[in-house]
Enzyme design. Structure first.
Site, short mmCIF file in Angstrom:
data_model
loop_
_atom_site.label_atom_id
_atom_site.label_comp_id
_atom_site.label_asym_id
_atom_site.label_seq_id
_atom_site.Cartn_x
_atom_site.Cartn_y
_atom_site.Cartn_z
CD GLU A 1 -0.68 5.11 -4.41
OE1 GLU A 1 -0.87 5.09 -3.18
OE2 GLU A 1 -1.20 5.96 -5.17
CE LYS B 1 -3.77 8.74 -5.52
NZ LYS B 1 -2.35 8.44 -5.24
CG ASP C 1 1.89 5.57 1.09
OD1 ASP C 1 2.23 6.70 1.48
OD2 ASP C 1 1.63 5.31 -0.09
#
Ligand code: AMP
Length: 605
Positions: free
Chosen positions: A146, A69, A168
Site C-alpha cells: 500500500e 482483512k 495511513d
C-alpha cells in the site's frame, strides 16, 4: 480489456484504472468511489456486498462480516448455515462486485488486476489475497504494498530520489511505512503500525458520547436497541466527518426511542474541540509506531523528503497537526487519501500490462521492492534458530546456506522453517516443515545439505533442501494455514525486544556449553592417545578438572527454568544463567591449562 488497481481495504475498498495516461477512480454501481468491504448473507440466502450489507448489519449481525482483512491468511472461518467461508472467499465477494461494477462502468471485460496489501503482510496473507482475486475471476498481475502504491500515485517514482513516510490511518488500522525512492526503484525500508486503531475508534467515542447525552437528557438507554444503536453510530460517523471541515455540528435523530411520555429525540451539539478532547489519546497512539518505523529505517524525521497522508481518517485536522508535530514536515494530502492507494495500484497495473505488450513508458519501468516483516530461520542442533534471512530484507531474495548432519549415518533431516526474532527455535513460530530423505550414509558432519530460501516479488516463500552429494532435493512453498496473524507478528516483535537481553544470555550459555562438550571430547581423545606418556599426577589433575566441568554441565538444564511469576523470575533465572556461564568458562579454562601438555603430546603423535 482494462487493467484495474484495487485497494482491498479493511473497512473500504477502492478501484482505479489508467485511461489516456491519467488515473481515474471507478465508481461502483451505487455511484460511490469507495465500497465498504462488508459481506452479508440475508436470511433467504442472498449475498449482499458493500453498502447494502452495511445497512442491514445491525439487524443481521451474525450473518454480516466486516474487517475480514484482519483474518487473511489465518484459519478463521465465517459460519453461515453450516457452511464455512474462508477470509479469501469473503474477500472474493467484495472483489467480484468491484470487478462487475468496473466492467459495467468501463463497458469492457476486466480480468487483469493489481491488488494492494499492507507492507507488513506475510507471504501467507499475500497468498490469501492473491487467492481471493483468483476466486473473484481476476488475473492478479502483482500484489504490491500500500505505501508503495501511494508513492506511485503521487508520481514520486519520477522525481528526486528521497525517503518518504507514508502515514495511513484508515477505518480500522494504522500503518506507517518509510520507503526509499531511488532511480527506478521503490523500496520499503521499514513498517510499523497498530492493527486495531482507525476511524472506527473515533466513531465509537462519538457514539458513546451521544448515547450518554441522550440518556442524561431523556433517561432512556438505547444501548440494547440495535436499530437505534445503528442510527446513533451512523450519525456519529457523519458528525466526525463534518468536524473535519467545520468547528461544530448538530446531531439530530428524531424519534430515536420510546420514552414513558412518548417518543424521544436526540439533539446534541458537538464542537470540534470537544471531539478532539475525547479522541486525543487515539491520535497520540500513532506516535509510537511512527518513531519505531523511523528507528527501524535508521533515519531521523528531518531526513524525510515528504510525508504522504493516506486513509480517510487523515482528513481530521488533529491528525494532520499531529503528523506535522511528529515529523516537522507539512504532510501532502493533495490526492484523495481514500483513493491514492488504488490509483497507485492502477499505475502499476498499467506499467505491467504495457510491459507485457512491449511498451515501456517514458519514465521507465518501475521495479517494486518490498521487505519481509520478520526474520526467517531453520531449526538446527540444540534447538537454535539459525537465521537465513533477516527481518526487513528487501524482496525478492534468494539465499542458500550449506548445513550438515548432527548424527552419524543420518539418512534424513527435518527442515523446520521458523519465523520470528528469537534465537531459540521454540520461541519462534513454525511456519512449515518437511523432511529431506535419502541422504547417503556418512559420519556426522560429512553430508552437505544446501538449504535455500526463495521469496518472490509477491513475498511468497519457497524453501528447498538439497543433498549436494546425491542431488536429492525436497522443497515446499509455504502455504499452510498455520501462518502468523498480524497480532502474532506484532507480539513476536514486542516479545523479541522485551526478551532480547535474556536471549543473548541463553545464546551465550548454549555456545559455552557446546564449546565445553568439544573440549571434553578433545581431552578424552588426548588422554586415550597420549595417556601412557603422562605421569600419574598430571592425569589425576586433568581427570579432576574434567569431572568438575562435567558436574557443572550436568548441574542444570540447557535452558534456564523460568518461574511462574513471569518477568521478574525470568530475569532472575537468566541472571543466574549468566553467573553459571561464568563458572563454566572458568572450569573450561582450568581444564584447558591442565590438559594443554597432554593435548600437545597427543597432537604430536
Ligand atoms: P479508508 O479505510 O481509508 O477508506 O478510511 C475510512 C475511514 O476514514 C473511516 O473511518 C471514515 O469514517 C474516515 N473518514 C472518511 N472521511 C473522513 C473525514 N472527512 N473526516 C474524518 N474521517 C473521515
Amino acid at each position: 480489456m482494462a487493467t484495474i488497481g484495487i485497494d482491498l481495504g479493511t473497512t473500504n475498498s477502492c478501484m482505479a484504472t489508467v485511461e489516456g495516461g491519467k488515473t481515474v477512480v471507478i465508481p461502483n454501481a451505487e455511484g460511490e468511489r469507495t465500497t465498504p468491504s462488508v459481506v452479508a448473507f440475508s436470511k433467504d440466502g442472498e449475498r449482499l456486498v458493500g453498502n447494502v450489507a452495511c445497512r442491514q448489519a445491525a439487524m443481521n449481525a451474525g450473518r454480516t462480516f466486516a474487517s475480514v482483512k484482519r483474518h487473511m491468511g489465518t484459519d478463521w472461518r465465517a459460519d453461515v448455515d453450516g457452511k464455512r467461508y474462508t477470509p479469501q472467499e469473503l474477500s472474493a465477494m467484495v472483489l467480484r462486485k468491484m470487478r462487475q461494477d468496473a466492467e459495467a462502468y468501463l463497458g469492457t471485460s476486466v480480468t487483469d488486476a493489481v491488488i494492494t496489501v499492507p507492507a507488513y503482510f506475510n507471504d501467507m496473507q499475500r497468498q490469501a489475497t492473491k487467492d481471493a482475486g483468483r476466486i473473484a475471476g481476476l488475473n492478479v498481475l502483482r500484489i504490491i504494498n500500500e505505501p508503495t502504491a501511494a508513492a506511485l500515485a503521487y508520481g514520486l517514482d519520477n522525481g528526486t530520489p528521497q525517503k518518504v513516510m507514508v502515514y495511513d490511518l484508515g477505518g480500522g488500522t494504522f500503518d506507517v511505512s518509510i520507503i526509499e525512492i531511488g532511480e527506478g526503484v521503490i523500496e520499503v525500508l521499514a513498517t510499523a503500525g497498530d492493527n486495531h486503531l482507525g476511524g472506527d475508534d473515533f466513531d465509537e467515542r462519538v457514539a458513546d458520547h451521544l448515547l450518554q447525552e441522550f440518556k442524561r437528557a431523556s433517561g432512556v438507554d438505547v444501548r440494547h436497541d440495535p436499530a437505534a444503536l445503528q442510527r446513533v453510530r451512523e450519525a456519529a460517523r457523519e458528525a466526525k466527518r463534518d468536524l473535519s471541515a467545520m468547528a461544530s455540528t448538530r446531531v439530530n435523530l428524531p424519534f430515536l426511542a420510546q420514552g414513558s411520555a412518548g417518543p424521544v429525540h436526540l439533539d446534541v451539539e458537538l464542537t470540534r474541540s470537544a471531539f478532539e478532547n475525547m479522541t486525543r489519546d487515539l491520535v497520540e497512539r500513532t506516535t509510537g509506531p511512527v518513531q519505531q518505523a523511523l528507528m527501524d529505517a535508521g533515519i531521523a524525521a528531518s531526513e524525510l523528503g515528504q510525508v504522504l497522508l493516506v486513509g480517510g481518517s487523515t482528513r481530521m485536522p488533529a491528525v494532520q497537526a499531529h503528523v506535522r508535530a511528529l515529523t516537522g514536515k507539512e504532510p501532502s494530502s493533495s490526492i484523495n487519501p481514500d483513493e491514492c492507494v488504488a490509483a497507485g495500484a492502477a499505475v502499476q497495473g498499467s506499467t505491467l500490462s504495457n510491459a507485457s505488450l512491449g511498451i515501456v513508458p517514458a519514465g521507465g519501468d518501475i521495479l517494486l521492492l518490498d521487505v519481509i516483516p520478520l526474520s526467517l530461520s531453520i531449526e538446527t542442533v540444540g534447538g537454535v534458530a539459525t537465521r537465513l534471512i533477516e527481518r526487513n530484507t528487501t524482496l525478492p531474495v534468494h539465499y542458500s546456506q550449506v548445513f550438515s548432519t548432527a548424527a552419524a549415518f543420518q539418512t534424513s533431516v527435518e527442515v523446520r522453517v521458523l519465523q520470528g526474532e528469537r534465537p531459540m527455535a521454540a520461541d519462534n513460530k513454525v511456519i512449515g516443515n518437511f523432511r529431506l530423505k535419502g541422504i547417503k550414509r556418512a559420519p556426522a558432519g560429512v553430508p552437505q545439505i544446501e538449504v535455500t530460501f526463495d521469496i518472490d516479488a509477491n513475498g511468497i516463500l519457497t524453501v528447498s533442501a538439497k543433498d549436494l552429494d546425491t542431488g536429492k532435493e525436497q522443497s515446499i512453498t509455504i502455504t499452510d494455514t498455520e501462518r502468523m496473524s498480524d497480532a502474532e507478528i506484532e507480539a513476536a516483535i514486542r516479545d523479541a525486544e522485551q526478551y532480547a537481553a535474556q536471549d543473548q544470555l541463553r545464546r551465550d550459555d548454549l555456545a559455552v556449553r557446546e564449546e565445553a562438550q568439544r573440549l571434553l571430547a578433545d581431552v578424552d581423545r588426548a588422554l586415550g592417545t597420549a595417556g601412557k606418556q603422562l605421569d600419574k599426577e598430571e592425569k589425576k589433575a586433568i581427570k579432576a578438572d574434567e569431572a568438575a566441568l562435567r558436574k557443572l554441565l550436568d548441574a542444570r538444564p540447557a535452558r534456564p527454568i523460568f518461574g511462574k511469576k513471569g518477568k521478574d523470575v525470568a530475569q532472575d533465572a537468566s541472571a543466574a544463567a549468566g553467573s553459571d556461564t561464568a563458572a563454566l568458562r572458568a572450569a573450561m579454562e582450568r581444564l584447558r591449562q591442565s590438559s594443554a601438555h597432554a593435548r600437545d603430546v597427543a597432537d604430536a603423535q
